[in-house]
Design a protein around this motif. Structure first.
Motif: not given
Length: 347
Positions: A1-10, A157-169
């Protein structure tokens, strides 16, 4: 999930640049802020694709921000507010729609998966509304409202999407662990526990019990590796022959079981014969004399507990062994409703 973390930072860097105008210079906000947001959305998209087994595409990450930066080099694009908004909404809507498309194409196994679809669909709709307000002059009265709301909607969206993705994983990992606990490692079909759970509540249940004949002799003659190949080979043949309506599993060693709903004794016998013949023919083609004996237990007027019905099928299998093997048999017509559990000397 490095892409997700980087996307949240960017995204966390790019969005404030857009929202904090005029303190942030307009040129910096328009050029860098939007590019970073587009890169964040591309990273979110690629994280979804990687989750479902697709390869990372560097071009998919680089193209959106590079396209925006290229457009910003033209004076006409920088001067036209409407053109910038419409272009941004098209790019943002596309980068949200692409992961949404992937999520819609796979089974919706978890609540987080469904929530991601809702969040993505809402964001695509917002992009469409914002683009329409810019494209149609008669709707200019709503422009100020949209200009105020859209950045905060993007932030959500930028805040919700990563959290939901981590939950999905995490939820997918739990589902995969549960599935592995019900799966036979060697063959990939259900193990005894998985078969029992799936077959136990099947209405008007009929059973077939398979046992590869003289399996010890196969191991002793050809080696245990060849014995494993025979087991996997039988599993593939039985799965293909019985079809999707069968609940099929390996219940131990060289023994397999199949459960059907609502089939008559004759239909069960036919399925057993088809598997028996297909396995014998395929084994001869591999130069291994391997056959299978089959015992059947037909549905009863009142569904028996699975354990009792398995005992009936086991008794029928024992009869098939005693009558020469490589055959399909049911229990004796004059036998008791539930047979004695003992069975010895079969192989």
């Amino acid at each position: 999930m490095h892409l997700l973390s980087l996307g949240t930072l960017v995204g966390g860097i790019g969005l404030p640049l857009l929202i904090m105008r005029p303190p942030v210079p307009t040129l910096l906000a328009i050029t860098v802020g939007n590019s970073l947001v587009l890169l964040a959305l591309a990273l979110f998209w690629q994280s979804v694709m990687r989750l479902y087994g697709h390869r990372l595409s560097p071009w998919a990450l680089a193209a959106p921000p590079l396209l925006w930066l290229a457009l910003c080099t033209t004076a006409s694009f920088r001067r036209s507010f409407d053109l910038r908004v419409e272009t941004a909404m098209v790019l943002v809507g596309l980068l949200v729609a692409l992961p949404l498309r992937q999520l819609l194409r796979v089974p919706r196994e978890t609540k987080s998966h469904q929530a991601l679809i809702v969040v993505g669909s809402f964001h695509v709709a917002c992009c469409g509304i914002r683009g329409a307000l810019t494209a149609f002059p008669q709707l200019t009265g709503w422009q100020s409202v949209a200009t105020t709301i859209i950045p905060f909607e993007m932030m959500s969206y930028v805040l919700l999407w990563p959290g939901l993705m981590l939950t999905l994983v995490a939820e997918r990992a739990v589902l995969q662990a549960r599935a592995m606990a019900l799966q036979d490692d060697m063959t990939g079909v259900m193990n005894r526990r998985g078969f029992w759970q799936a077959a136990e509540t099947l209405p008007r249940r009929g059973l077939l019990l398979f046992d590869i004949d003289h399996f010890k002799h196969i191991n002793d003659t050809y080696g245990h590796a060849s014995g494993d190949v025979v087991i996997r080979h039988f599993s593939r043949i039985a799965t293909a022959t019985l079809g999707k309506d069968a609940i099929f599993g390996r219940i131990g060693g060289e023994e397999f079981a199949a459960a059907f709903s609502g089939l008559s004794a004759g239909a069960l016998h036919l399925h057993g014969e088809q598997v028996r013949l297909a396995f014998a023919e395929a084994s001869r083609a591999r130069h291994i004399e391997a056959t299978v004996s089959v015992g059947l237990a037909a549905p009863t007027t009142l569904d028996l507990p699975l354990g009792d019905q398995m005992a009936i099928a086991d008794w029928a299998l024992y009869r098939a062994k005693r009558m020469g093997r490589n055959r399909v048999e049911g229990p004796p017509a004059d036998g008791p409703a539930v047979p004695p559990a003992a069975r010895a000397g079969a192989g």
